[in-house]
Design an enzyme around this catalytic site. Structure first.
Site, PDB file in Angstrom:
ATOM      1  CG  HIS A 156     -70.561 -13.484 -43.038  1.00  0.00           C
ATOM      2  ND1 HIS A 156     -69.277 -13.580 -43.369  1.00  0.00           N
ATOM      3  CD2 HIS A 156     -71.376 -12.677 -43.882  1.00  0.00           C
ATOM      4  CE1 HIS A 156     -68.965 -12.742 -44.480  1.00  0.00           C
ATOM      5  NE2 HIS A 156     -70.271 -12.037 -44.624  1.00  0.00           N
ATOM      6  CG  ASP A 187     -71.262 -14.276 -53.306  1.00  0.00           C
ATOM      7  OD1 ASP A 187     -71.401 -12.958 -53.669  1.00  0.00           O
ATOM      8  OD2 ASP A 187     -70.333 -14.500 -52.767  1.00  0.00           O
ATOM      9  NE  ARG A 196     -65.365   8.037 -43.767  1.00  0.00           N
ATOM     10  CZ  ARG A 196     -63.986   8.652 -43.998  1.00  0.00           C
ATOM     11  NH1 ARG A 196     -63.325   8.047 -45.045  1.00  0.00           N
ATOM     12  NH2 ARG A 196     -63.435   9.425 -43.385  1.00  0.00           N
ATOM     13  CD  GLU A 245     -68.351  -9.197 -51.228  1.00  0.00           C
ATOM     14  OE1 GLU A 245     -66.980  -8.563 -50.731  1.00  0.00           O
ATOM     15  OE2 GLU A 245     -68.832 -10.030 -50.498  1.00  0.00           O
ATOM     16  CD  GLU A 246     -69.798 -12.985 -48.325  1.00  0.00           C
ATOM     17  OE1 GLU A 246     -68.713 -12.883 -47.765  1.00  0.00           O
ATOM     18  OE2 GLU A 246     -70.915 -12.551 -47.802  1.00  0.00           O
TER      19      GLU A 246
HETATM   20 ZN   LIG Z   1     -70.309 -11.044 -46.363  1.00  0.00          ZN
HETATM   21 ZN   LIG Z   2     -71.777  -9.059 -48.282  1.00  0.00          ZN
END
Ligand SMILES: [Zn+2]
Ligand SMILES: [Zn+2]
Length: 416
Positions: free
Chosen positions: A385, A101, A198, A158-159
């Site tokens: 962003h 996305d 990690r 995902e956002e």
């Molecule tokens: Zn993002």
């Molecule tokens: Zn992202």
């Protein structure tokens, strides 16, 4: 990746300045794929789509998978796709996750591949994630000599509001059952050619709250007849900061930010109501109850002390992204063979930004890692962003090589 709060800017990479070939350790077939990877990424970049509306993106992915004869299912959680690539021998199942996305950002880059969708932009690099996963799919379709099955998960949203959870609910981790999962985020916080990985907590949990303080408005000169919502909300803002300072183990990390405070209409009117909105971040799942409980206790206590009341809405968005030690060690050992082991690995890399990869990692052991993508020399170091976000595309073949080597090592270990 959802909302970077404060990460350090990219630092110069001493060896990169000398022109080190980032593809030095990339196998010739994947190196040769680099122009295709760039084409796919640029195509996706031109047609960004928001959460659960990734129709053109999903069509593009499905068309490639069909072209390469890869079995896949579309329309999972609206626009998600799962591709299945069995090796030529049976074995465990490893999933690779890529998000697809874009963001509601107006692109300010003046590049030939700039966004054709007004007000929308791939400003987080998910176009790159999709291209890397496609490159991995193509390579595996040509090389099935592994003992196991690869599942490629192309995920929407995902956002926010989050596509991982509905995909899990739709059964993407079953049939065949996924044994482990890996995924990467291109990361402009790190210079290109570096890997941040990690074991344990890697990205933070993200939660949000909105609180409405209900006081009693009145004349600015007659306060005794009122309950001043501005005063009550102000005390709440400052007292909330005592939670991290005084209720959390100093060895734990947490952030409470009040990002919005709205109240009042005029200089001589005591405000009737005030609203506060903020975000909460932490790594330790043991804080999941403590933080909202303390937040509400402070709001309730301050309101009670002034005779005000409140309405609180607390939303949990994503849990913390926590890497499995074995899978993190696998990714790290592979990364060391692809990027410069002494300069290219950023151990103990962490951020208070959040990811819904976390939902997959709650279900199966896995590792999420950052692949550095900034190149300050080329002006490709704007933060995620940002309307001028872009990354060094050299990284695409490096991403495919790392994924392929992770798969090879995972299946090699499982047959040992
Ligand atoms: Zn993002
Ligand atoms: Zn992202």
């Amino acid at each position: 990746m959802v909302t970077t709060l404060s990460d350090s800017p990219p630092t110069a990479h001493p060896k990169k300045a000398t022109g080190l070939d980032l593809h030095e350790n990339v196998r010739p077939e994947i190196k040769a794929l680099q122009p295709q990877l760039v084409d796919w990424r640029r195509h996706l970049h031109q047609y960004p789509e928001l959460a659960f509306k990734e129709r053109l993106t999903a069509e593009f992915v499905a068309q490639k998978l069909t072209e390469w004869g890869i079995e896949h299912q579309t329309g999972i959680a609206e626009t998600g796709i799962v591709a299945i690539l069995p090796g030529n021998q049976p074995g465990r199942v490893l999933a690779i996750r890529a998000d697809m996305d874009a963001l509601p950002v107006q692109e300010e880059n003046e590049v030939p591949y700039r966004s054709c969708h007004d007000g929308l932009m791939h400003a987080c690099g998910h176009d790159g994630h999709t291209a890397i996963a496609l490159g991995t799919a193509w390579y595996l379709s040509q090389h099935r000599n592994f003992a196991g099955t690869v599942k490629l998960i192309f995920q929407p949203a995902e956002e926010g509001p989050g596509g991982a959870k509905p995909m899990i609910q739709a059964g993407v981790l079953t049939n065949p059952k996924v044994d482990a999962i890996i995924g990467l985020h291109l990361w402009n916080v790190l210079p290109v050619g570096t890997v941040g990985v990690r074991s344990g907590p890697f990205m933070a949990a993200a939660e949000f709250f909105h609180c409405q303080i209900l006081g009693k408005g009145g004349h600015g000169a007659i306060p005794q007849q009122t309950i001043d919502a501005v005063l009550v909300a102000s005390q709440i803002v400052t007292t909330l900061q005592t939670i991290v300072a005084r209720n959390i183990d100093p060895l734990d990390t947490a952030v409470i930010t009040v990002g919005a405070f709205h109240a009042g209409t005029a200089k001589n009117i005591i405000a009737d109501t005030a609203s506060l909105s903020g975000t909460v971040r932490y790594f330790n799942p043991g804080l999941a109850d403590t933080l909202p409980e303390r937040i509400e206790a402070i709001i309730a206590g301050v309101c009670a002390c002034h005779g005000a009341s409140y309405e609180l809405d607390y939303q949990r968005m994503y849990p913390a992204t926590i890497n499995d030690p074995t899978m993190a060690a696998l990714v790290r050992s592979v990364a060391e063979t692809v990027v410069e082991p002494d300069l290219g690995i950023v151990p103990e890399c962490q951020t208070m930004a959040a990811e819904d990869m976390s939902f997959f990692l709650q279900e199966v052991p896995g590792c999420y890692f950052f692949l550095g993508s900034a190149n300050a020399n080329l002006g490709l170091d704007y933060p995620h962003h940002h309307p001028r976000f872009d990354f060094d595309e050299t990284v695409l073949a490096v991403g495919v090589e790392i994924f392929v080597r992770c798969l090879e090592k995972f299946f090699e270990n499982s047959t040992a």
